[in-house]
Every structure is written in C-alpha cells, then in structure tokens.
Design an enzyme around this catalytic site. Structure first.
Site, PDB file in Angstrom:
ATOM      1  N   ALA A  18       0.815  -1.119  -0.088  1.00 44.16           N
ATOM      2  CA  ALA A  18      -0.028   0.104  -0.156  1.00 44.16           C
ATOM      3  C   ALA A  18       0.955   1.205   0.053  1.00 44.16           C
ATOM      4  O   ALA A  18       0.894   2.137   0.852  1.00 44.16           O
ATOM      5  CB  ALA A  18      -0.934  -0.039   1.115  1.00 44.16           C
ATOM      6  N   GLY A  26       6.137   8.271   1.319  1.00 45.13           N
ATOM      7  CA  GLY A  26       7.306   8.139   2.354  1.00 45.13           C
ATOM      8  C   GLY A  26       7.742   6.797   2.010  1.00 45.13           C
ATOM      9  O   GLY A  26       9.467   6.758   2.029  1.00 45.13           O
ATOM     10  N   HIS A  27       7.314   5.803   1.866  1.00 41.38           N
ATOM     11  CA  HIS A  27       7.967   4.581   1.126  1.00 41.38           C
ATOM     12  C   HIS A  27       8.761   4.752   0.068  1.00 41.38           C
ATOM     13  O   HIS A  27       9.918   4.590  -0.300  1.00 41.38           O
ATOM     14  CB  HIS A  27       6.880   3.478   0.624  1.00 41.38           C
ATOM     15  CG  HIS A  27       6.208   2.658   1.694  1.00 41.38           C
ATOM     16  ND1 HIS A  27       4.575   2.887   1.685  1.00 41.38           N
ATOM     17  CD2 HIS A  27       6.397   2.174   2.727  1.00 41.38           C
ATOM     18  CE1 HIS A  27       4.257   2.615   2.596  1.00 41.38           C
ATOM     19  NE2 HIS A  27       5.122   1.892   3.425  1.00 41.38           N
ATOM     20  N   SER A  30       0.846   7.277   5.567  1.00 49.55           N
ATOM     21  CA  SER A  30       0.776   5.901   6.202  1.00 49.55           C
ATOM     22  C   SER A  30      -0.271   5.062   5.213  1.00 49.55           C
ATOM     23  O   SER A  30      -1.170   5.791   4.934  1.00 49.55           O
ATOM     24  CB  SER A  30       0.194   5.907   7.725  1.00 49.55           C
ATOM     25  OG  SER A  30      -0.134   4.843   8.086  1.00 49.55           O
ATOM     26  N   SER A  31      -0.062   3.941   5.164  1.00 49.89           N
ATOM     27  CA  SER A  31      -0.848   3.048   4.433  1.00 49.89           C
ATOM     28  C   SER A  31      -2.250   2.912   5.183  1.00 49.89           C
ATOM     29  O   SER A  31      -3.267   2.829   4.494  1.00 49.89           O
ATOM     30  CB  SER A  31      -0.250   1.679   4.426  1.00 49.89           C
ATOM     31  OG  SER A  31       1.008   1.647   3.856  1.00 49.89           O
TER      32      SER A  31
HETATM   33  P1  AMP Z   1       5.158  -0.195   6.360  1.00 47.77           P
HETATM   34  O1  AMP Z   1       4.880  -0.523   5.006  1.00 47.77           O
HETATM   35  O2  AMP Z   1       4.340   0.672   7.204  1.00 47.77           O
HETATM   36  O3  AMP Z   1       5.682  -1.084   7.218  1.00 47.77           O
HETATM   37  O4  AMP Z   1       6.472   0.738   6.044  1.00 47.77           O
HETATM   38  C1  AMP Z   1       7.763   0.311   5.714  1.00 47.77           C
HETATM   39  C2  AMP Z   1       8.903   1.524   5.858  1.00 47.77           C
HETATM   40  O5  AMP Z   1       8.435   2.794   5.415  1.00 47.77           O
HETATM   41  C3  AMP Z   1       9.046   1.503   7.427  1.00 47.77           C
HETATM   42  O6  AMP Z   1      10.450   1.611   7.581  1.00 47.77           O
HETATM   43  C4  AMP Z   1       8.440   2.825   7.899  1.00 47.77           C
HETATM   44  O7  AMP Z   1       8.949   3.456   9.005  1.00 47.77           O
HETATM   45  C5  AMP Z   1       8.545   3.575   6.466  1.00 47.77           C
HETATM   46  N1  AMP Z   1       7.409   4.676   6.401  1.00 47.77           N
HETATM   47  C6  AMP Z   1       6.255   4.558   6.503  1.00 47.77           C
HETATM   48  N2  AMP Z   1       5.672   5.826   6.529  1.00 47.77           N
HETATM   49  C7  AMP Z   1       6.645   6.562   6.473  1.00 47.77           C
HETATM   50  C8  AMP Z   1       6.637   8.157   6.145  1.00 47.77           C
HETATM   51  N3  AMP Z   1       5.367   8.858   6.056  1.00 47.77           N
HETATM   52  N4  AMP Z   1       7.639   8.832   5.704  1.00 47.77           N
HETATM   53  C9  AMP Z   1       8.987   7.842   5.665  1.00 47.77           C
HETATM   54  N5  AMP Z   1       8.947   6.673   5.861  1.00 47.77           N
HETATM   55  C10 AMP Z   1       7.735   6.004   6.205  1.00 47.77           C
END
Ligand code: AMP
Length: 284
Positions: A32, A36-37, A187-188
C-alpha cells in the site's frame, strides 16, 4: 524491475550483484505504498547501486486480527510506483515462503525494556513479530544498507537492537517522515480513514507541533500533556499514549532534570480514530 517470489532466486540475483561489486540497499515494506515509502527507495538509490524492496504483510506482527484482515492491499499500483521510482528488484513472498513451518512457536528475541514501553506496551508481541520477519528478510537479502522510516521511531530502535543481536554488519539508515500538505504523516493506514476522519487526523501533527512550541517556551510537561490530550480527544481520537522520551533510549524524559540536561527528546503519539490506529512522533 525484477519480481521474486522465492528467496532462493532472490539470493542468487543478489549474489550476482555483489560479485559484480555492487552495494545492495534494502527497503522492507508491507505495501500500500505511498510517497514515504518511495522516499526510502530514493534514499537507497542515492546510496547504493542496487535497491531491493520487499512487500509482505507480516501476520506475526499484528496483535489485532481485524487490523491484519483490513490492512490495505494495492499490489498493482505498488508495482507501478516501484517501477517508476527505479527500484531494481521486488521481493514478494507468500506466507509459506517466510514461515515454512507455520507461525506458531517462533523464536523469541531479548529486546529488554524497549519492548515494555510505548508501542511495546500497547501492542503485545508486535516487536517480536517485527524481529521474526526482519531476521528472515535480512538473512534472505543480506543488504549492505537497510532503509527505514523515523515515522516508526521505536521500530528503528528495535531493528537496531536486532542487528546487534545478529552481530550483523548491515548499516541501518533512518529516513525522515514524509507528510501530507496538512502535516499528517503518510501511512498506509490513512487509506482506511473516512473523509471526515481524514480531516480530523491532522490533529496529531498539530499536537506534536504544539508540544514542541510549548516545551521551547518552558511550559511544564504535565500542563502540555493535558493540553495535547484534550486536542486529540476533541478531534475524536481515543488515545493510547502521548509521551515525551529520551530520543536515544526512549526512556521517559518529562522531568525538569531531563529538560535541564538538554538531552535530545522525542514526543510520541499513538491514538485511534474509530478503528484506525495512527502513530507519529517529532524530535523536540
Ligand atoms: P510499512 O509499510 O508501514 O511497514 O513501512 C515500511 C517502511 O516505510 C518503514 O520503515 C516505515 O517506517 C517507513 N515509512 C512509513 N511511513 C513513512 C513516512 N510517512 N515517511 C517515511 N517513511 C515512512
């Protein structure tokens, strides 16, 4: 971009790249994907020759079954975004590839006090799940550098601890939080917010900014915390925590002594809007 479903094939590809003298950067995600990703992908591309992303919604890190069931899945769009960002390889394993013997009775990691506070206290077992999947991913990918987001502040500390436990040479690079124009951390889980809740959600960022301003003006943490909690509840949030912590250890750092010692501090918030749990933090 090459897509791998099997660790063995991914490992062969990575070995070839390493033999050719290339540095490997790794960005683990649960899909998703948002900007940020993609910022993590960009950081990896700037620092290394080959960027590997993984998408795996890890069942063992969800302490709430409905959060796991409802976790957004947008794989077609994710692949298109990663292609456009110039990601070199995507690892897309099935659950059986990550946990061939199932998810019961998995290994336990000694995370010490880190597991007893904040996310650790409110999401029992969450960080064990994070370590279980990260151990597997890091063993499969064996990158030189690992890129993770400050958005998940405590998770970065837990993974740093895991790397120490693994005696791993992998370098963890923590990247700044990307935000929407109104300040909401990307955020997802934001996809699950109703239009009305999406508007209210910006209160978390407003709260963090307020906390920072008030601390700079010398207002006591007790007063600020009460104001912050009121701001969140007025916006419709159900609060898990609003805390001020030592930025290096995450131990509580709200007293006058902590303020006087000028130690770096971080304000952290976790709260629900209806069923959607959001977290954010800010160095103050
Ligand atoms: P997730 O898919 O939520 O597990 O996130 C994967 C990676 O992306 C993790 O290292 C998160 O900390 C990072 N991440 C998530 N949201 C953000 C954001 N808004 N800005 C920067 N990195 C992010």
């Amino acid at each position: 971009m090459i897509i791998f479903k099997y660790a063995e094939q991914l490992a062969r590809y990575i070995q070839q790249q390493k033999t050719a003298g290339k540095q490997i950067g790794f960005v683990p995600t649960m899909g998703a994907l948002h900007n940020g990703h993609l910022a993590l992908i960009n950081q990896s591309k700037q620092a290394t020759a080959v960027t590997v992303c993984s998408i795996f919604v890890n069942p063992t890190q969800f302490n709430n079954p409905s959060d796991y069931q409802l976790y957004p899945k947008t794989i077609e769009q994710d692949i298109a975004k990663l292609e456009a960002a110039g990601c070199d390889a995507l690892f897309l394993p099935a659950i059986a590839e990550m946990y061939p013997r199932g998810t019961a009775g998995l290994e336990h990691y000694d995370l010490g006090y880190l597991e007893t506070l904040l996310e650790g206290a409110f999401r029992p077992g969450h960080f064990q799940g994070v370590c279980q999947v990260m151990f597997r991913l890091l063993t499969m990918v064996q990158p030189h550098q690992l890129f993770m987001g400050q958005k998940d502040y405590q998770q970065c500390m837990v993974v740093s601890r895991l790397l120490t436990l693994m005696q791993s040479p992998i370098q963890l690079v923590t990247c700044p939080t990307l935000r929407e124009p109104d300040g909401l951390a990307m955020s997802s889980r934001n996809m699950r917010l109703s239009a009305e809740d999406r508007q209210q959600a910006t209160a978390i960022y407003q709260c963090l900014t307020h906390i920072k301003e008030q601390l700079n003006q010398g207002v006591s943490w007790g007063v600020i915390k009460e104001q912050a909690e009121k701001m969140l509840t007025n916006a419709g949030f159900r609060i898990d925590y609003v805390e001020l912590a030592n930025a290096n250890t995450l131990e509580p750092a709200s007293d006058a002594q902590a303020a006087a010692s000028r130690m770096p501090r971080v304000a952290l918030i976790a709260a629900f809007l209806h069923e959607v749990r959001l977290i954010d933090n800010m160095l103050v």
